[in-house]
Design an enzyme around this catalytic site. Sequence first.
Site, PDB file in Angstrom:
ATOM      1  N   ARG A  30      36.382 -42.600 -36.833  1.00 45.82           N
ATOM      2  CA  ARG A  30      35.881 -41.472 -36.050  1.00 45.82           C
ATOM      3  C   ARG A  30      36.995 -40.457 -35.787  1.00 45.82           C
ATOM      4  O   ARG A  30      38.135 -40.834 -35.470  1.00 45.82           O
ATOM      5  CB  ARG A  30      35.265 -41.961 -34.736  1.00 45.82           C
ATOM      6  N   ASP A  31      36.637 -39.177 -35.906  1.00 41.98           N
ATOM      7  CA  ASP A  31      37.587 -38.104 -35.605  1.00 41.98           C
ATOM      8  C   ASP A  31      37.906 -38.148 -34.109  1.00 41.98           C
ATOM      9  O   ASP A  31      37.017 -38.320 -33.273  1.00 41.98           O
ATOM     10  CB  ASP A  31      36.997 -36.747 -35.996  1.00 41.98           C
ATOM     11  N   ILE A  32      39.172 -37.950 -33.775  1.00 38.92           N
ATOM     12  CA  ILE A  32      39.622 -38.028 -32.383  1.00 38.92           C
ATOM     13  C   ILE A  32      39.112 -36.844 -31.550  1.00 38.92           C
ATOM     14  O   ILE A  32      39.035 -36.941 -30.323  1.00 38.92           O
ATOM     15  CB  ILE A  32      41.169 -38.123 -32.334  1.00 38.92           C
ATOM     16  N   ASN A  88      38.695 -29.687 -45.830  1.00 36.97           N
ATOM     17  CA  ASN A  88      39.547 -28.531 -45.580  1.00 36.97           C
ATOM     18  C   ASN A  88      40.791 -28.675 -46.459  1.00 36.97           C
ATOM     19  O   ASN A  88      41.394 -29.750 -46.525  1.00 36.97           O
ATOM     20  CB  ASN A  88      39.945 -28.479 -44.108  1.00 36.97           C
ATOM     21  N   GLU A  96      44.992 -29.382 -41.459  1.00 37.66           N
ATOM     22  CA  GLU A  96      46.046 -29.708 -40.493  1.00 37.66           C
ATOM     23  C   GLU A  96      46.752 -31.019 -40.823  1.00 37.66           C
ATOM     24  O   GLU A  96      47.928 -31.184 -40.518  1.00 37.66           O
ATOM     25  CB  GLU A  96      45.459 -29.801 -39.074  1.00 37.66           C
ATOM     26  N   VAL A  97      46.017 -31.962 -41.399  1.00 38.64           N
ATOM     27  CA  VAL A  97      46.603 -33.256 -41.754  1.00 38.64           C
ATOM     28  C   VAL A  97      46.629 -33.346 -43.283  1.00 38.64           C
ATOM     29  O   VAL A  97      45.572 -33.277 -43.935  1.00 38.64           O
ATOM     30  CB  VAL A  97      45.795 -34.421 -41.154  1.00 38.64           C
ATOM     31  N   HIS A 101      41.131 -35.912 -46.568  1.00 33.87           N
ATOM     32  CA  HIS A 101      40.079 -36.528 -45.757  1.00 33.87           C
ATOM     33  C   HIS A 101      38.819 -35.698 -45.873  1.00 33.87           C
ATOM     34  O   HIS A 101      38.861 -34.474 -45.816  1.00 33.87           O
ATOM     35  CB  HIS A 101      40.503 -36.655 -44.289  1.00 33.87           C
ATOM     36  N   HIS A 103      35.475 -34.660 -43.978  1.00 31.77           N
ATOM     37  CA  HIS A 103      34.817 -34.650 -42.662  1.00 31.77           C
ATOM     38  C   HIS A 103      33.333 -34.898 -42.895  1.00 31.77           C
ATOM     39  O   HIS A 103      32.669 -34.110 -43.596  1.00 31.77           O
ATOM     40  CB  HIS A 103      34.963 -33.274 -41.999  1.00 31.77           C
TER      41      HIS A 103
HETATM   42  P1  AMP Z   1      41.890 -30.929 -40.924  1.00 31.51           P
HETATM   43  O1  AMP Z   1      42.034 -29.678 -40.082  1.00 31.51           O
HETATM   44  O2  AMP Z   1      40.788 -30.831 -41.932  1.00 31.51           O
HETATM   45  O3  AMP Z   1      43.205 -31.352 -41.514  1.00 31.51           O
HETATM   46  O4  AMP Z   1      41.386 -32.053 -39.912  1.00 31.51           O
HETATM   47  C1  AMP Z   1      42.228 -32.988 -39.298  1.00 31.51           C
HETATM   48  C2  AMP Z   1      41.359 -33.787 -38.363  1.00 31.51           C
HETATM   49  O5  AMP Z   1      42.049 -34.946 -37.973  1.00 31.51           O
HETATM   50  C3  AMP Z   1      40.957 -33.035 -37.085  1.00 31.51           C
HETATM   51  O6  AMP Z   1      39.529 -32.917 -37.015  1.00 31.51           O
HETATM   52  C4  AMP Z   1      41.533 -33.910 -35.976  1.00 31.51           C
HETATM   53  O7  AMP Z   1      40.705 -33.966 -34.825  1.00 31.51           O
HETATM   54  C5  AMP Z   1      41.656 -35.255 -36.670  1.00 31.51           C
HETATM   55  N1  AMP Z   1      42.636 -36.164 -36.107  1.00 31.51           N
HETATM   56  C6  AMP Z   1      43.928 -35.873 -35.780  1.00 31.51           C
HETATM   57  N2  AMP Z   1      44.546 -36.978 -35.322  1.00 31.51           N
HETATM   58  C7  AMP Z   1      43.647 -37.998 -35.369  1.00 31.51           C
HETATM   59  C8  AMP Z   1      43.687 -39.379 -35.034  1.00 31.51           C
HETATM   60  N3  AMP Z   1      44.793 -39.954 -34.553  1.00 31.51           N
HETATM   61  N4  AMP Z   1      42.560 -40.116 -35.196  1.00 31.51           N
HETATM   62  C9  AMP Z   1      41.431 -39.540 -35.674  1.00 31.51           C
HETATM   63  N5  AMP Z   1      41.331 -38.225 -36.022  1.00 31.51           N
HETATM   64  C10 AMP Z   1      42.425 -37.467 -35.872  1.00 31.51           C
END
Ligand code: AMP
Length: 116
Positions: A30-32, A88, A96-97, A101, A103
């Site tokens: 699950r997304d945080i 993304n 951002e990560v 991944h 979504h």
């Molecule tokens: P993106 O902007 O597509 O890279 O999305 C990164 C996603 O990772 C965001 O929706 C964040 O809420 C999610 N996220 C960041 N840290 C965590 C975590 N520790 N556990 C679960 N989701 C996370």
Amino acid sequence: METDCLFCRIVAGDIPATVVRETERTLAFRDIGPKAPVHVLVIPKEHYVDVATLGAGDPALAGEVLATAAVVAEDEGLLGDGFRLMFNTGAYGSQEVFHVHAHLLGGAPLGPMLAG
Ligand code: AMP
């Protein structure tokens, strides 16, 4: 594993996550910061920066990510009303990560694909 990668550390169990499905090569959790009633991230356990490098480097693994997303969508009851699956990518995609991944979003009408 990339030691400075957040999602690699989740795969390794160093950082907790609410896992909803795990296969040999993929993980769904699950997304945080959920943006919909159902918001699950589906990743390959192996580190790929984005969907372009994953698709080029290991198309079978990319398919496994999609297959895991489909099973989670069914488990979460999303197949009837539909859902959104998105990657993304890069600066314009607001990634951002930098561990690829998908979504998986659903559980309510999601509105237009892009804001504004
Ligand atoms: P993106 O902007 O597509 O890279 O999305 C990164 C996603 O990772 C965001 O929706 C964040 O809420 C999610 N996220 C960041 N840290 C965590 C975590 N520790 N556990 C679960 N989701 C996370």
